[in-house]
Design a protein around this motif. Structure first.
Motif, PDB file in Angstrom:
ATOM      1  N   ASP A 367      41.741  38.534  32.763  1.00  0.00           N
ATOM      2  CA  ASP A 367      41.142  37.266  32.340  1.00  0.00           C
ATOM      3  C   ASP A 367      39.655  37.335  32.680  1.00  0.00           C
ATOM      4  OD1 ASP A 367      40.374  34.738  31.723  1.00  0.00           O
ATOM      5  OD2 ASP A 367      41.564  33.728  33.271  1.00  0.00           O
ATOM      6  N   LEU A 368      38.841  37.493  31.662  1.00  0.00           N
ATOM      7  CA  LEU A 368      37.401  37.626  31.858  1.00  0.00           C
ATOM      8  C   LEU A 368      36.696  36.284  32.035  1.00  0.00           C
ATOM      9  CD1 LEU A 368      36.771  40.313  29.081  1.00  0.00           C
ATOM     10  CD2 LEU A 368      36.802  40.703  31.547  1.00  0.00           C
ATOM     11  N   GLN A 369      37.396  35.195  31.746  1.00  0.00           N
ATOM     12  CA  GLN A 369      36.809  33.857  31.821  1.00  0.00           C
ATOM     13  C   GLN A 369      36.881  33.341  33.254  1.00  0.00           C
ATOM     14  OE1 GLN A 369      35.335  31.921  29.313  1.00  0.00           O
ATOM     15  NE2 GLN A 369      34.761  30.629  31.050  1.00  0.00           N
ATOM     16  N   ILE A 370      35.773  33.038  33.849  1.00  0.00           N
ATOM     17  CA  ILE A 370      35.751  32.478  35.198  1.00  0.00           C
ATOM     18  C   ILE A 370      36.029  30.984  35.110  1.00  0.00           C
ATOM     19  CG2 ILE A 370      34.326  32.037  37.240  1.00  0.00           C
ATOM     20  CD1 ILE A 370      32.762  34.587  36.521  1.00  0.00           C
ATOM     21  N   GLY A 371      37.039  30.532  35.823  1.00  0.00           N
ATOM     22  CA  GLY A 371      37.417  29.120  35.791  1.00  0.00           C
ATOM     23  C   GLY A 371      38.443  28.829  34.710  1.00  0.00           C
ATOM     24  N   GLU A 372      38.389  27.646  34.158  1.00  0.00           N
ATOM     25  CA  GLU A 372      39.378  27.207  33.176  1.00  0.00           C
ATOM     26  C   GLU A 372      39.319  28.059  31.917  1.00  0.00           C
ATOM     27  OE1 GLU A 372      41.736  24.857  33.563  1.00  0.00           O
ATOM     28  OE2 GLU A 372      41.064  24.715  35.645  1.00  0.00           O
ATOM     29  N   GLY A 373      40.502  28.215  31.309  1.00  0.00           N
ATOM     30  CA  GLY A 373      40.584  28.957  30.059  1.00  0.00           C
ATOM     31  C   GLY A 373      40.834  30.433  30.279  1.00  0.00           C
ATOM     32  N   LYS A 374      41.031  31.136  29.154  1.00  0.00           N
ATOM     33  CA  LYS A 374      41.330  32.567  29.188  1.00  0.00           C
ATOM     34  C   LYS A 374      40.409  33.305  28.211  1.00  0.00           C
ATOM     35  CE  LYS A 374      45.248  32.618  31.742  1.00  0.00           C
ATOM     36  NZ  LYS A 374      45.468  33.454  32.952  1.00  0.00           N
ATOM     37  N   LEU A 375      39.958  34.469  28.627  1.00  0.00           N
ATOM     38  CA  LEU A 375      39.247  35.374  27.734  1.00  0.00           C
ATOM     39  C   LEU A 375      39.787  36.763  28.009  1.00  0.00           C
ATOM     40  CD1 LEU A 375      37.051  35.974  25.647  1.00  0.00           C
ATOM     41  CD2 LEU A 375      35.415  36.202  27.538  1.00  0.00           C
ATOM     42  N   TRP A 376      40.541  37.297  27.046  1.00  0.00           N
ATOM     43  CA  TRP A 376      41.300  38.524  27.287  1.00  0.00           C
ATOM     44  C   TRP A 376      40.565  39.763  26.768  1.00  0.00           C
ATOM     45  CZ3 TRP A 376      45.301  34.954  24.955  1.00  0.00           C
ATOM     46  CH2 TRP A 376      46.001  34.279  25.965  1.00  0.00           C
ATOM     47  N   TRP A 452      32.240  41.228  38.763  1.00  0.00           N
ATOM     48  CA  TRP A 452      33.693  41.199  38.703  1.00  0.00           C
ATOM     49  C   TRP A 452      34.370  40.455  39.847  1.00  0.00           C
ATOM     50  CZ3 TRP A 452      36.955  43.016  34.861  1.00  0.00           C
ATOM     51  CH2 TRP A 452      36.309  43.650  33.787  1.00  0.00           C
ATOM     52  N   ASP A 453      33.803  40.424  41.010  1.00  0.00           N
ATOM     53  CA  ASP A 453      34.452  39.728  42.122  1.00  0.00           C
ATOM     54  C   ASP A 453      34.692  38.245  41.837  1.00  0.00           C
ATOM     55  OD1 ASP A 453      34.536  42.098  43.441  1.00  0.00           O
ATOM     56  OD2 ASP A 453      33.070  41.584  45.002  1.00  0.00           O
ATOM     57  N   PRO A 454      33.784  37.546  41.155  1.00  0.00           N
ATOM     58  CA  PRO A 454      34.070  36.143  40.837  1.00  0.00           C
ATOM     59  C   PRO A 454      35.284  35.942  39.938  1.00  0.00           C
ATOM     60  CG  PRO A 454      31.709  36.583  40.663  1.00  0.00           C
ATOM     61  CD  PRO A 454      32.391  37.911  40.819  1.00  0.00           C
ATOM     62  N   ARG A 455      35.754  37.006  39.302  1.00  0.00           N
ATOM     63  CA  ARG A 455      36.939  36.886  38.444  1.00  0.00           C
ATOM     64  C   ARG A 455      38.240  37.066  39.218  1.00  0.00           C
ATOM     65  NH1 ARG A 455      33.751  40.619  34.224  1.00  0.00           N
ATOM     66  NH2 ARG A 455      32.899  38.988  32.856  1.00  0.00           N
ATOM     67  N   MET A 456      38.148  37.499  40.465  1.00  0.00           N
ATOM     68  CA  MET A 456      39.360  37.743  41.248  1.00  0.00           C
ATOM     69  C   MET A 456      40.246  36.499  41.367  1.00  0.00           C
ATOM     70  SD  MET A 456      39.549  40.995  42.239  1.00  0.00           S
ATOM     71  CE  MET A 456      40.438  41.123  43.791  1.00  0.00           C
ATOM     72  N   VAL A 464      43.053  45.802  43.922  1.00  0.00           N
ATOM     73  CA  VAL A 464      41.844  46.602  44.119  1.00  0.00           C
ATOM     74  C   VAL A 464      41.135  46.735  42.783  1.00  0.00           C
ATOM     75  CG1 VAL A 464      40.886  48.855  44.764  1.00  0.00           C
ATOM     76  CG2 VAL A 464      42.845  47.951  46.022  1.00  0.00           C
ATOM     77  N   ILE A 465      39.820  46.475  42.762  1.00  0.00           N
ATOM     78  CA  ILE A 465      38.999  46.798  41.600  1.00  0.00           C
ATOM     79  C   ILE A 465      37.759  47.529  42.095  1.00  0.00           C
ATOM     80  CG2 ILE A 465      39.839  44.886  40.173  1.00  0.00           C
ATOM     81  CD1 ILE A 465      37.193  43.425  40.799  1.00  0.00           C
TER      82      ILE A 465
END
Length: 516
Positions: A367-376, A452-456, A464-465
């Motif tokens: 999920d690349l979207q930070i917060g609400e919603g999805k971005l695949w 990327w860490d904010p997407r965890m 692990v990423i």
């Protein structure tokens, strides 16, 4: 299970294997009508080295290709050549187990694929070839353990994504020292990109490969890498392809740019690419292409310990979607109906302790979207969610399923969830997405983690990423899988330093993965 242990520290030593005794020496003779013409050959016919692959309890594939001028079509005369081979129980070839002859045909780039049978299970062998008075380097290989044998362990190295232009293949130098029993390569063995003047190492040619000769030259260039060549000669490989062996992001018969490649032109490109792939890989005759098609999904057994299901996620997939609605459509398929049934039946019918799935692309959600919603990430299994979710449902009743993937040029290690839309849903397995050997080059690690860490929090299944280059190493026994992420400090120099980034564990009977 450390490198300091003896070379046979994790080998399968079973009473059944010992009881079989040495395989009888055999000499294979070509019928008179098939004997190749004799004659002098150019020097350096074994410039691309040797390899082995697809180990069976009683057999192994031995490979070489005669290519004295590897970057210019091979440089062989336009005639068939007899190549003799021998396989021994010792490095000095004092105790020959098998020997024979094969014919290197111009039609297949003077490649040789010898499917040796009648060998001992769980046994180390050495092999070599001769042609025109020249002798190849010596290779070492190993057969799979006896069917049904229990106990022992297996060391597997996972690699993918080696872009010649973006860095040296120094990961294999470290892999060689770790002495795996088998190397699993899950795609992007070559890159089809045109030469770049700013590359670390420039691709041969003047454009992307389209013809058979052009693909042969690209594979040959990659095979000249000394670390890759040495690792091929050290252990058997199990291979499958992703997109860059043909054309970036292709799907089935659809190229990346349909407006620029007609169906007929792309079918011709597929035909050339698949033949060159076969010519350079240690695979059986079942993989001889038929025009723009090649049989690549298959299953290998390592005693009662491991069943390895090798997928083909390119030939049968629907063209990639670009929308969330498309990603959720039940009409989207990654595997095709036949391959999906083969996989599910093989998982449920497996007698093995561990059921590994070699998937070229990532199965866990991104999920690349930070917060609400999805971005695949639509090119991966996220773009084929109905089929992915059905498969995850099947994993609920499969013994110890673990997915081994590549493609992302990142280390991404995850729990596999029954329903990624529900973070509280059951964990049904584990996935290790291996980083690249060299693709993407040296990344700015701080910048990567800032992005990327904010997407965890939106991907709580990630354990692990990381964006270093390298490979993954797995020590598998009945109780668990100990995984090690090995990385290099740079791919811009051939003298890189190696280190362990992370250690993880999958316990038998407990789906999921944990850091150690």
């Amino acid at each position: 299970m450390t490198a300091a242990q003896s070379p046979d520290r994790r080998r399968f030593l079973t009473a059944g294997a010992a009881a079989l005794g040495a395989a009888a020496t055999a000499q294979l003779w070509l019928p008179g009508s098939a004997r190749a013409a004799e004659g002098a050959l150019p020097a350096g016919v074994f410039s691309l080295g040797v390899a082995s692959g697809d180990p069976l309890p009683d057999g192994i594939v031995l490979w070489t290709r005669l290519a004295p001028d590897p970057l210019d079509g091979g440089g062989m005369p336009d005639r068939s050549v007899v190549v003799t081979w021998e396989l021994a129980e010792d490095e000095r070839f004092a105790k020959i187990a098998r020997r024979g002859s094969a014919t290197a045909l111009p039609t297949y780039g003077h490649s040789v694929h010898v499917d040796v049978r009648g060998l001992r299970p769980g046994r180390t062998y050495w092999y070599r070839f001769r042609a025109g008075g020249q002798i190849s380097p010596t290779g070492r290989t190993r057969t799979a353990p006896a069917p049904g044998s229990t106990g022992g362990s297996l060391r597997v190295a996972l690699a993918s994504c080696q872009n010649w232009q973006q860095g040296y293949f120094t990961a294999y130098q470290d892999m060689l020292a770790q002495d795996p029993d088998v190397v699993l390569f899950v795609g992007d063995y070559i890159y089809e990109s045109a030469p770049s003047a700013t590359a670390v190492r420039r691709h041969e040619g003047s454009d992307e490969p389209y013809t058979l000769t052009q693909y042969r030259n690209r594979y040959a260039q990659y095979r000249t890498d000394p670390h890759l060549r040495a690792m091929h000669a050290r252990a058997p490989w199990v291979v499958t392809f992703d997109d860059h062996e043909v054309d970036n992001d292709f799907a089935g018969g659809v190229p990346q740019d349909p407006a620029k490649q007609s169906p007929e032109a792309f079918a011709a490109r597929l035909t050339a690419a698949y033949q060159a792939y076969y010519e350079h890989m240690p695979v059986r005759a079942t993989a001889v292409p038929s025009g723009p098609h090649i049989q690549m999904y298959r299953r290998l057994e390592f005693g009662a310990l491991v069943r390895l299901n090798v997928l083909d996620t390119r030939q049968f997939r629907s063209d990639q979607t670009t929308t969330q609605a498309g990603a959720l459509s039940p009409a989207m398929t990654m595997l095709g109906a036949k391959q999906k049934k083969w996989l599910v039946d093989g998982l449920h019918g497996s007698p093995a302790r561990w059921n590994l799935i070699a998937s070229q692309i990532m199965m866990a959600e991104t999920d690349l979207q930070i917060g609400e919603g999805k971005l695949w990430y639509y090119d991966a299994w996220d773009g084929y969610q109905a089929e992915r979710n059905a498969l995850l449902g099947e994993l609920r009743t499969v013994r110890n399923p673990v997915v081994l993937s590549g493609d992302r040029h990142l280390t991404m290690i995850s729990d596999l969830k029954a329903d990624f839309a529900d973070p509280a849903s059951a964990v049904v397995g584990a996935e290790f997405v291996g980083t690249s050997v060299s693709s993407n080059g040296d990344q700015d690690q701080a910048a990567f983690h800032d992005e990327w860490d904010p997407r965890m929090p939106d991907n709580p299944h990630w354990k692990v990423i990381d964006a270093h280059r390298g490979y993954h190493l797995f020590d598998i026994d009945r109780d668990g899988i100990d995984a090690t992420v090995r990385v290099v400090d740079t791919v811009t120099r051939p003298d890189a330093l190696f280190s362990t980034l992370s250690r993880l564990r999958v316990d038998a009977g407990k789906p999921g993965v944990r850091t150690v």
